[in-house]
Write a protein that holds these residues in place. Sequence first.
Motif, PDB file in Angstrom:
ATOM      1  N   ARG A  67       1.937   2.121  -3.406  1.00  0.00           N
ATOM      2  CA  ARG A  67       0.816   2.666  -4.161  1.00  0.00           C
ATOM      3  C   ARG A  67       0.729   4.171  -3.902  1.00  0.00           C
ATOM      4  NH1 ARG A  67      -3.935  -0.165  -5.589  1.00  0.00           N
ATOM      5  NH2 ARG A  67      -5.821   1.118  -5.648  1.00  0.00           N
ATOM      6  N   LEU A  68       0.909   4.554  -2.630  1.00  0.00           N
ATOM      7  CA  LEU A  68       0.883   5.972  -2.286  1.00  0.00           C
ATOM      8  C   LEU A  68       2.052   6.711  -2.933  1.00  0.00           C
ATOM      9  CD1 LEU A  68       0.034   5.768   1.533  1.00  0.00           C
ATOM     10  CD2 LEU A  68      -1.525   6.270  -0.353  1.00  0.00           C
ATOM     11  N   LYS A  69       3.155   5.991  -3.080  1.00  0.00           N
ATOM     12  CA  LYS A  69       4.320   6.638  -3.685  1.00  0.00           C
ATOM     13  C   LYS A  69       4.252   6.630  -5.207  1.00  0.00           C
ATOM     14  CE  LYS A  69       8.493   5.836  -1.831  1.00  0.00           C
ATOM     15  NZ  LYS A  69       9.529   4.976  -1.198  1.00  0.00           N
ATOM     16  N   PHE A 105       0.825  -1.228   0.000  1.00  0.00           N
ATOM     17  CA  PHE A 105       0.000   0.000   0.000  1.00  0.00           C
ATOM     18  C   PHE A 105       0.854   1.272   0.000  1.00  0.00           C
ATOM     19  CE2 PHE A 105      -2.828   3.229   1.804  1.00  0.00           C
ATOM     20  CZ  PHE A 105      -3.976   3.020   1.062  1.00  0.00           C
ATOM     21  N   HIS A 106       1.947   1.225   0.754  1.00  0.00           N
ATOM     22  CA  HIS A 106       2.837   2.386   0.829  1.00  0.00           C
ATOM     23  C   HIS A 106       3.385   2.755  -0.561  1.00  0.00           C
ATOM     24  CE1 HIS A 106       5.958   5.082   2.177  1.00  0.00           C
ATOM     25  NE2 HIS A 106       6.919   4.280   1.745  1.00  0.00           N
TER      26      HIS A 106
END
Lengths: 268, 260
Positions: free
Chosen positions: B104-106, B101-102
Motif C-alpha cells: 500500500r505504501l509502495k 501494508f508495505h
Amino acid sequence: MTALSKSWERAVVPLFILAAWEVFSRSGFLPAALLPAPSVVLHTWGDWIFGFDETSQGNTGRWLADALSSATRVAAGYGIAVVSGVLLGIAIGWWRWVERTVEPTLQMLRPVPPVSWIPLAIIWFGIANKPAIFLVFLGAFFPILMNTIHGVKTADRNLIRAASMMGATEQQLLRHVVFPAALPSIFAGLRIGIGAAWMLTVTAEMVAVKSGLGYVLWDSYYFLRYDLVLAAMASIGLLGYATDALIKVLMSAALHWQHGSTLQSREG
Amino acid sequence: MASIELRNITKIFRDAKRKRDLLAIDDVSLSVEKNEFLCLLGSSGCGKSTLLNMIAGFEKPTEGSVTVGGKPVDGPGADRGMVFQQANLMPWLPVWENVAFHLRLKGWRKADRRDAAQEYIDMVGLRGFENHFPAELSGGMSQRVGIARALLLNPQVILMDEPFAALDAQTKMDMQEELVAIWQKQRCTVVFVTHSVDEALVLGTRVAVMTSRPGRIRELIALDLPRPRDTTGPRFNDHKRHILNLIREEGLQQRQAAVA
C-alpha cells in the motif's frame, strides 16, 4: 414485533407532551396567541411549506427557500471549518514546532464566544451570507480542531513504529496511520461542530442576515406570530437532527472496523 | 559475510529528570551469520530489546556501529522485518490489508496487493480470515498477521521482540513450531529476543545469554540439537541447566554488588 414495540416506546413521551400541550392551549388558561396549540403550529408550518391558505402571511410557501439558505450557510461555514480544523489539527498534533508557534494564539481566541464576533463580522462582511458563514466557521472550527489534535496525539506510537519499519515516509505515516488513527476523535469533533454550526447560523440570521429560518423566527417574534416562531424552532431542530444523523451514518461507515470492540458500537 | 554486525556497542541513557546516566549496554560485539536463528536471552531490563531496537533503527548506539548486510543502519526501513511483542496491526484494516501494508505504501493497486498478500496469509495458516478485522482476532492470530506482514517484505533479516510472550502455553508451542518451519523454508536471518530459556533452546541455532545492567554478552552458545527439538531430552536439559546456572550466578553477583 419487538422492532415495532421499540419504535412505539420512543413515541410515547413526545406524543404525551403534544397531547397535553394541545389540551392546555385549548383550555383558555393562557391567551391562544401566546402558546399556540400544536395543531395550529402544524397548520401554519404546513402553509409555510406548501402555501395553501396564507396563514403564514408573507412567508407562505417559502419554507424550502428559507431552509435552503440556512443550510447553505451551515454547509459553507462548516465545510471550511472541517477542512481547516482537520488539517491544522493534524499539523499541530504532529509537529512540535507548529504546536509551539500556532497553538497559543488559537487557545487565546478559543474562549471568545463566537457570537461576540457579530459586530465585527457585520462591519467586515456587511449584512449578507458572509458574516453568517464566518460565525458558523468560528463555532465549528474549534471543536473540530481540538478533537483532531487530541486524536493525533493519542495515536498509538507502536503503529507508527510498525509502519516506519515497513518503509513509510513521514507523509505516508500521516496519511496511512495518523489520520485513520485519529478518525474516531475527529468524528467526535465533527458531531459537536455541526451542533454549533446550526446554533450560529440561526443566531447570525437573527441579527446580521435578512433570510433563512433564524430570520423568519426573529421576524415573526416582532409580529407576535408565536405559531411561526414555534414552526421555525421545530424546523431548525429537525434539520439539525437530520445533519447529525447524516454524520452518524458517515461515521459508522468510516469506523465500521470498531464494530464489536467499543461500547459505542453496541448501538448499531 | 555476516548478515548483522554489531561492533563495540555502548548505550547510555541520559535520565534528564534525575540528572543521572544509565549504562544500559556495555561494549557488545556480535555478528550474526546469514540464515542463522539467534536468540538474545536475558532477564527484563538487560538491554536485549534495546539491542534489537538498534538493529531495527529505532535507537542509535552511543558508541559503536550496527551494519545489516554490510550497510550501516540509520533508521527503520523495509529491508528488515520486525515482529513486535504486541502485534501492532492497523485496527482499521482487514487482515489482508495489514499483511500487504508495505505494498500500500509502495502504491500498488488493490487487486495486486490482495493477490500478493494471499501467499503469506496461507503461510501463517490464516486462510479464511482475510477479511477479519484485528479486533476480531485472538492474540495468536494477531501475531500470525504480524509475522505474515514482516515476511511479505521479503527481508534479509527478521527481528522479533518477544512476539509470543503474551500467548498461552499451547498457542506459544504451536507458534514456535510454525516459526521454525517458516524460517527453514524462507531461509532468512532471525534475531529473536526472549526471556524464556526454553523458548531460546527450542528456536535458536545460537543463544546469546546476556547479563543484566549493564547489558553484556555473557556467553554465546551454539545449539546443534536436531529439530524438532525434544524439550525433555538429556542434551536439551544439559543446555538448559548450563544456562540456568549462568543466570543464577548472574543474579547472585548482582545481589552482592547491591549489598557492597
